[in-house]
Design an enzyme around this catalytic site. Structure first.
Site, PDB file in Angstrom:
ATOM      1  N   LYS A  28       0.789  -1.333  -0.039  1.00 37.41           N
ATOM      2  CA  LYS A  28      -0.083  -0.025   0.083  1.00 37.41           C
ATOM      3  C   LYS A  28       0.791   0.996  -0.089  1.00 37.41           C
ATOM      4  O   LYS A  28       0.556   2.245  -0.813  1.00 37.41           O
ATOM      5  CB  LYS A  28      -0.853   0.043   1.487  1.00 37.41           C
ATOM      6  CG  LYS A  28      -1.816  -1.216   1.245  1.00 37.41           C
ATOM      7  CD  LYS A  28      -2.869  -1.140   2.503  1.00 37.41           C
ATOM      8  CE  LYS A  28      -2.066  -1.118   3.977  1.00 37.41           C
ATOM      9  NZ  LYS A  28      -1.114  -2.262   4.118  1.00 37.41           N
ATOM     10  N   ARG A  54      -9.475   1.050   8.774  1.00 32.39           N
ATOM     11  CA  ARG A  54      -9.111  -0.148   8.742  1.00 32.39           C
ATOM     12  C   ARG A  54     -10.106  -1.041   9.687  1.00 32.39           C
ATOM     13  O   ARG A  54      -9.859  -2.307   9.993  1.00 32.39           O
ATOM     14  CB  ARG A  54      -7.871   0.037   9.721  1.00 32.39           C
ATOM     15  CG  ARG A  54      -6.430  -0.405   9.203  1.00 32.39           C
ATOM     16  CD  ARG A  54      -5.278  -0.311  10.232  1.00 32.39           C
ATOM     17  NE  ARG A  54      -4.475  -1.155   9.998  1.00 32.39           N
ATOM     18  CZ  ARG A  54      -3.186  -0.551   9.253  1.00 32.39           C
ATOM     19  NH1 ARG A  54      -3.208   0.642   8.889  1.00 32.39           N
ATOM     20  NH2 ARG A  54      -2.177  -1.476   9.179  1.00 32.39           N
ATOM     21  N   ARG A  78      11.955  -5.963   4.294  1.00 32.66           N
ATOM     22  CA  ARG A  78      11.611  -4.620   4.440  1.00 32.66           C
ATOM     23  C   ARG A  78      12.624  -3.780   5.255  1.00 32.66           C
ATOM     24  O   ARG A  78      13.054  -4.049   6.428  1.00 32.66           O
ATOM     25  CB  ARG A  78      10.047  -4.209   4.710  1.00 32.66           C
ATOM     26  CG  ARG A  78       9.966  -2.743   4.710  1.00 32.66           C
ATOM     27  CD  ARG A  78       8.705  -2.096   4.869  1.00 32.66           C
ATOM     28  NE  ARG A  78       7.957  -2.956   6.017  1.00 32.66           N
ATOM     29  CZ  ARG A  78       6.682  -2.739   5.919  1.00 32.66           C
ATOM     30  NH1 ARG A  78       5.875  -1.999   5.253  1.00 32.66           N
ATOM     31  NH2 ARG A  78       6.053  -3.192   7.274  1.00 32.66           N
ATOM     32  N   ARG A  92      11.562  -1.989  10.761  1.00 30.63           N
ATOM     33  CA  ARG A  92      10.363  -1.764  11.591  1.00 30.63           C
ATOM     34  C   ARG A  92      10.127  -2.709  12.659  1.00 30.63           C
ATOM     35  O   ARG A  92      10.215  -3.884  12.630  1.00 30.63           O
ATOM     36  CB  ARG A  92       9.319  -1.474  10.824  1.00 30.63           C
ATOM     37  CG  ARG A  92       9.094  -0.104  10.367  1.00 30.63           C
ATOM     38  CD  ARG A  92       7.889   0.043   9.507  1.00 30.63           C
ATOM     39  NE  ARG A  92       6.528  -0.567   9.948  1.00 30.63           N
ATOM     40  CZ  ARG A  92       5.372  -0.457   9.102  1.00 30.63           C
ATOM     41  NH1 ARG A  92       5.504   0.179   8.040  1.00 30.63           N
ATOM     42  NH2 ARG A  92       4.391  -1.060   9.557  1.00 30.63           N
ATOM     43  N   ARG A 110      -0.470  -9.243  13.139  1.00 33.41           N
ATOM     44  CA  ARG A 110      -1.122  -8.177  12.246  1.00 33.41           C
ATOM     45  C   ARG A 110      -2.128  -8.606  11.052  1.00 33.41           C
ATOM     46  O   ARG A 110      -2.941  -8.124  10.798  1.00 33.41           O
ATOM     47  CB  ARG A 110      -0.119  -7.075  11.490  1.00 33.41           C
ATOM     48  CG  ARG A 110       0.815  -6.355  12.726  1.00 33.41           C
ATOM     49  CD  ARG A 110       2.126  -6.030  12.031  1.00 33.41           C
ATOM     50  NE  ARG A 110       1.890  -4.961  11.080  1.00 33.41           N
ATOM     51  CZ  ARG A 110       3.099  -4.507  10.316  1.00 33.41           C
ATOM     52  NH1 ARG A 110       4.378  -5.114  10.675  1.00 33.41           N
ATOM     53  NH2 ARG A 110       2.726  -3.764   9.111  1.00 33.41           N
TER      54      ARG A 110
END
Ligand code: AP5
Length: 213
Positions: free
Chosen positions: A13, A88, A127, A160, A171
């Protein structure tokens, strides 16, 4: 152009929202980035958000809705915006819809980037993000020119805190129970568009461009 990005954590996203925002010259509003900025700056909002984010849980609706409703009414949003990570939950989507109705606006597209869970776990471990300018990289799929350093601003890249495998699995559970119902919410409103997020970043961008132009 008023767009909402939907998709699981790590679906891409943020990557796509930045590309669309640049092409359409509209602001990219990421609630995750807003919270991370508040955590970095040691604000009371950041302290509250951190307790949820570290566990992979959603920050309570009441801490998010007013913040976004306020943000989309600022001057730079008059030609549109792209919302990344909001809404969300159904109550967040309802709050956004009510706020837009009040100011005589409506969403143009809710773009759902579809990626199976097993691809997500692999992506997240690779990431790397820039804590200063928010640029997003991947050690294999989209590496920076110089290892560990942001191409845009030269800052050292970080992994992160919520990208640890166990937190990513939480998540994903939260996504399936609380966020996935938004797909039907926006389908019912006739604004849902689905794209195949397993393709390359440029291919996914091409799919989105062909929807919005
Ligand atoms: P947030 O920051 O919004 O995280 P997220 O939705 O979980 O999404 P991510 O940022 O992890 O992933 P992304 O889909 O943007 O993927 P990206 O482009 O980086 O939220 C974090 C937390 O904040 C939440 O858990 C919650 O606690 C809280 N929060 C935020 N908003 C909230 C709200 N509204 N309500 C309540 N709580 C809220 O890509 C991922 C990786 O894949 C990158 O390395 C990238 O380079 C790579 N990649 C991207 N596209 C491709 C591709 N096509 N092929 C291969 N690799 C790709």
């Amino acid at each position: 152009m008023k767009i909402v990005m939907l998709g699981a954590p790590g679906a891409g996203k943020g990557t796509q929202a930045k590309m669309i925002a640049k092409k359409c010259d509209i602001p990219h509003i990421s609630t995750g980035d807003i919270f991370r900025e508040n955590i970095k700056n040691g604000t009371p909002l950041g302290a509250k958000a951190k307790t949820y984010m570290d566990k992979g849980l959603l920050v309570p609706d009441e801490l998010v809705c007013d913040l976004v409703v306020d943000r989309i009414q600022q001057d730079d949003c008059k030609n549109g915006y792209i919302l990344d990570g909001f809404p969300r939950t159904i109550p967040q989507a309802q709050a956004l819809e009510d706020a837009l109705t009040k100011i005589g606006q409506k969403l143009d597209y809710a773009i759902d980037i579809e990626v199976p869970d097993e691809n997500i776990i692999r992506r997240m471990s690779g990431r790397r993000s820039c804590p200063k300018c928010g640029a997003i990289y991947h050690v294999v799929n989209n590496p920076p020119k110089k290892e560990g350093i942001c191409d845009v601003c030269g800052t050292e890249l970080v992994f992160r805190a919520d990208d640890k495998e166990e937190t990513v699995r939480n998540r994903l559970d939260v996504y399936h129970t609380q966020t996935q119902p938004l797909i039907d919410f926006y389908k019912e409103r006739g604004v849902l568009q689905e794209v195949d997020g397993t393709k390359s970043m440029d291919d996914v961008f091409g799919q989105i461009v062909s929807i919005i132009f």
